[in-house]
Design an enzyme around this catalytic site. Structure first.
Site, PDB file in Angstrom:
ATOM      1  N   TRP A   1       0.976  -1.101   0.095  1.00 28.22           N
ATOM      2  CA  TRP A   1      -0.002   0.059   0.016  1.00 28.22           C
ATOM      3  C   TRP A   1       0.959   1.264   0.179  1.00 28.22           C
ATOM      4  O   TRP A   1       1.947   1.375   0.243  1.00 28.22           O
ATOM      5  CB  TRP A   1      -0.818  -0.058   1.198  1.00 28.22           C
ATOM      6  CG  TRP A   1      -0.589  -0.043   2.575  1.00 28.22           C
ATOM      7  CD1 TRP A   1       0.716  -0.686   3.025  1.00 28.22           C
ATOM      8  CD2 TRP A   1      -1.302   0.225   3.841  1.00 28.22           C
ATOM      9  NE1 TRP A   1       0.762  -0.609   4.539  1.00 28.22           N
ATOM     10  CE2 TRP A   1      -0.420  -0.114   4.785  1.00 28.22           C
ATOM     11  CE3 TRP A   1      -2.429   0.662   3.967  1.00 28.22           C
ATOM     12  CZ2 TRP A   1      -0.853  -0.202   6.072  1.00 28.22           C
ATOM     13  CZ3 TRP A   1      -2.922   0.591   5.349  1.00 28.22           C
ATOM     14  CH2 TRP A   1      -2.235   0.402   6.467  1.00 28.22           C
ATOM     15  N   ASN A   2       0.198   2.339  -0.262  1.00 30.03           N
ATOM     16  CA  ASN A   2       0.966   3.726  -0.468  1.00 30.03           C
ATOM     17  C   ASN A   2       0.007   4.917   0.328  1.00 30.03           C
ATOM     18  O   ASN A   2      -0.910   4.669   0.284  1.00 30.03           O
ATOM     19  CB  ASN A   2       1.058   4.088  -2.055  1.00 30.03           C
ATOM     20  CG  ASN A   2       1.754   2.863  -2.747  1.00 30.03           C
ATOM     21  OD1 ASN A   2       2.881   2.735  -2.732  1.00 30.03           O
ATOM     22  ND2 ASN A   2       0.915   2.426  -3.617  1.00 30.03           N
TER      23      ASN A   2
ATOM     24  N   HIS B   1      -6.210  19.968  -7.782  1.00 28.03           N
ATOM     25  CA  HIS B   1      -6.658  20.276  -9.232  1.00 28.03           C
ATOM     26  C   HIS B   1      -5.428  19.922 -10.020  1.00 28.03           C
ATOM     27  O   HIS B   1      -4.838  20.408 -11.074  1.00 28.03           O
ATOM     28  CB  HIS B   1      -6.768  21.593  -9.306  1.00 28.03           C
ATOM     29  CG  HIS B   1      -7.880  22.242  -8.619  1.00 28.03           C
ATOM     30  ND1 HIS B   1      -8.867  22.760  -9.254  1.00 28.03           N
ATOM     31  CD2 HIS B   1      -7.905  22.587  -7.354  1.00 28.03           C
ATOM     32  CE1 HIS B   1      -9.944  23.161  -8.268  1.00 28.03           C
ATOM     33  NE2 HIS B   1      -9.124  22.986  -7.030  1.00 28.03           N
TER      34      HIS B   1
ATOM     35  N   HIS C   1      -9.565  16.114 -13.014  1.00 26.71           N
ATOM     36  CA  HIS C   1     -10.245  16.631 -11.850  1.00 26.71           C
ATOM     37  C   HIS C   1     -11.532  17.560 -11.904  1.00 26.71           C
ATOM     38  O   HIS C   1     -11.912  17.844 -12.910  1.00 26.71           O
ATOM     39  CB  HIS C   1      -9.219  17.277 -10.921  1.00 26.71           C
ATOM     40  CG  HIS C   1      -9.113  18.718 -11.382  1.00 26.71           C
ATOM     41  ND1 HIS C   1      -7.933  19.183 -12.406  1.00 26.71           N
ATOM     42  CD2 HIS C   1      -9.455  20.030 -11.388  1.00 26.71           C
ATOM     43  CE1 HIS C   1      -7.882  20.188 -12.705  1.00 26.71           C
ATOM     44  NE2 HIS C   1      -8.898  20.954 -11.827  1.00 26.71           N
TER      45      HIS C   1
ATOM     46  N   ASP D   1     -13.880  20.655 -10.595  1.00 26.86           N
ATOM     47  CA  ASP D   1     -13.681  21.961  -9.993  1.00 26.86           C
ATOM     48  C   ASP D   1     -14.997  22.244  -9.245  1.00 26.86           C
ATOM     49  O   ASP D   1     -16.013  22.196  -9.778  1.00 26.86           O
ATOM     50  CB  ASP D   1     -13.536  23.187 -10.976  1.00 26.86           C
ATOM     51  CG  ASP D   1     -12.179  23.128 -11.498  1.00 26.86           C
ATOM     52  OD1 ASP D   1     -11.370  22.610 -10.892  1.00 26.86           O
ATOM     53  OD2 ASP D   1     -11.997  24.109 -12.601  1.00 26.86           O
TER      54      ASP D   1
ATOM     55  N   HIS E   1     -14.073  26.881  -5.421  1.00 28.58           N
ATOM     56  CA  HIS E   1     -12.746  26.938  -6.083  1.00 28.58           C
ATOM     57  C   HIS E   1     -12.466  28.526  -6.118  1.00 28.58           C
ATOM     58  O   HIS E   1     -11.249  29.117  -6.041  1.00 28.58           O
ATOM     59  CB  HIS E   1     -12.418  26.163  -7.303  1.00 28.58           C
ATOM     60  CG  HIS E   1     -11.373  26.236  -7.964  1.00 28.58           C
ATOM     61  ND1 HIS E   1     -10.071  26.366  -7.145  1.00 28.58           N
ATOM     62  CD2 HIS E   1     -11.118  26.336  -9.147  1.00 28.58           C
ATOM     63  CE1 HIS E   1      -9.146  26.367  -8.105  1.00 28.58           C
ATOM     64  NE2 HIS E   1      -9.726  26.407  -9.460  1.00 28.58           N
TER      65      HIS E   1
ATOM     66  N   HIS F   1     -13.946  30.013 -14.817  1.00 25.95           N
ATOM     67  CA  HIS F   1     -13.996  29.879 -13.416  1.00 25.95           C
ATOM     68  C   HIS F   1     -14.855  30.857 -12.698  1.00 25.95           C
ATOM     69  O   HIS F   1     -15.736  30.571 -11.899  1.00 25.95           O
ATOM     70  CB  HIS F   1     -12.428  30.020 -12.850  1.00 25.95           C
ATOM     71  CG  HIS F   1     -11.606  28.607 -13.234  1.00 25.95           C
ATOM     72  ND1 HIS F   1     -11.169  28.690 -14.517  1.00 25.95           N
ATOM     73  CD2 HIS F   1     -11.280  27.761 -12.713  1.00 25.95           C
ATOM     74  CE1 HIS F   1     -10.219  27.400 -14.318  1.00 25.95           C
ATOM     75  NE2 HIS F   1     -10.570  26.892 -13.218  1.00 25.95           N
TER      76      HIS F   1
HETATM   77 MN    MN Z   1      -9.112  23.099 -11.464  1.00 25.40          MN
END
Ligand code: MN
Length: 257
Positions: A61-62, A69, A73, A75, A79, A207
């Site tokens: 495992w990690n 972002h 991904h 938003d 944001h 955005h």
């Molecule tokens: Mn973004």
């Protein structure tokens, strides 16, 4: 037959297929780069905890570290300053994570001009052939830019004049946010705005207007070429990060064959 039984049988006989719209996530995944005076998003990093060894004899495992972002991904409205106090990524209702998609293909225009900007009239012309954008769904903006998603240099496409990547005009971003019935905009570039949008008024208008209207973004999508212009259903499941402004996301599309 119930709708879900019909779906299960369509998945089983291949009449509905699943298209993965997600870029692979690794330390090599490209990330956006803001002008140097601003803070920067982190690259994705894996840190091994154990690998069937002294640190854990039967398990691998990690831990991981990443920007919200980074890579493909989601938003969330909070944001952006225009969406300050709005939904964080954990507050996005689950029902809004599954919805219809309109796929608008401008890859030919972008091949001629990497700074191509989508305008309201382009969307109106598309609607005259395909019907209105879907209420409660996604506008997926195909540009062919996913062919560059293996390379930081190619996806940012930066020269002395800045980053040359496609996006939308200020007016179009405002229209999609405030007039159109979609809940989100999905793109193949590292952000929903054009490379040149740092110099627009307002700065980064997708955005500013989308998140100000409580709407969402999906970035660095792949395989939009495998979707029909209408009729696909998108499932976008970001991590439920309390207070988060976004999250890496696995985005799948259900497509009728
Ligand atoms: Mn973004």
């Amino acid at each position: 037959m119930s709708a879900l039984s019909a779906l299960v049988s369509a998945l089983s006989d291949g009449s509905v297929t699943i298209v993965d719209l997600t870029a692979p996530l690794s330390a090599d995944t490209p990330t956006l780069a803001l002008p140097p005076q601003f803070g920067q998003t982190a690259k994705f990093e894996l840190e091994e905890i154990s690998a069937y060894d002294d640190r854990g004899p039967a398990w691998y495992w990690n831990n991981f570290r990443t920007g919200e972002h980074t890579g493909t991904h989601f938003d969330a409205p909070n944001h952006w300053v225009t969406g300050k106090g709005g939904e964080d990524v954990a507050s996005v209702p689950a029902q809004r994570l599954v919805g219809p998609a309109a796929v608008l293909d401008f890859s030919a225009q972008v091949a001629r001009d990497p700074d191509f900007l989508l305008e309201v009239d382009h969307i109106r012309a598309w609607e005259s052939g395909h019907g209105a954008l879907p209420a409660g769904g996604w506008l997926l903006y195909r540009t062919g830019w996913d062919a560059r998603s293996h390379s930081q240099q190619e996806i940012l496409n930066t020269d002395e004049g800045g980053s040359h990547t496609p996006g939308m005009t200020v007016e179009c971003a405002k229209w999609v946010a405030q007039e159109s019935p979609v809940i989100g905009l999905g793109v193949e570039t590292v952000g929903t705005d054009a490379g040149a949008a740092v110099g627009f008024d307002p700065m980064f208008p997708c955005h500013a207007f989308m998140h100000g209207a409580g709407k969402y973004g999906l970035t660095q999508l792949q395989n939009l070429a495998q979707l029909p212009p209408t009729g696909a259903v998108v499932v976008a499941g970001p991590l439920k990060i309390i207070g988060g402004s976004g999250s890496p996301v696995r985005v799948l599309a259900l497509v009728q064959r």
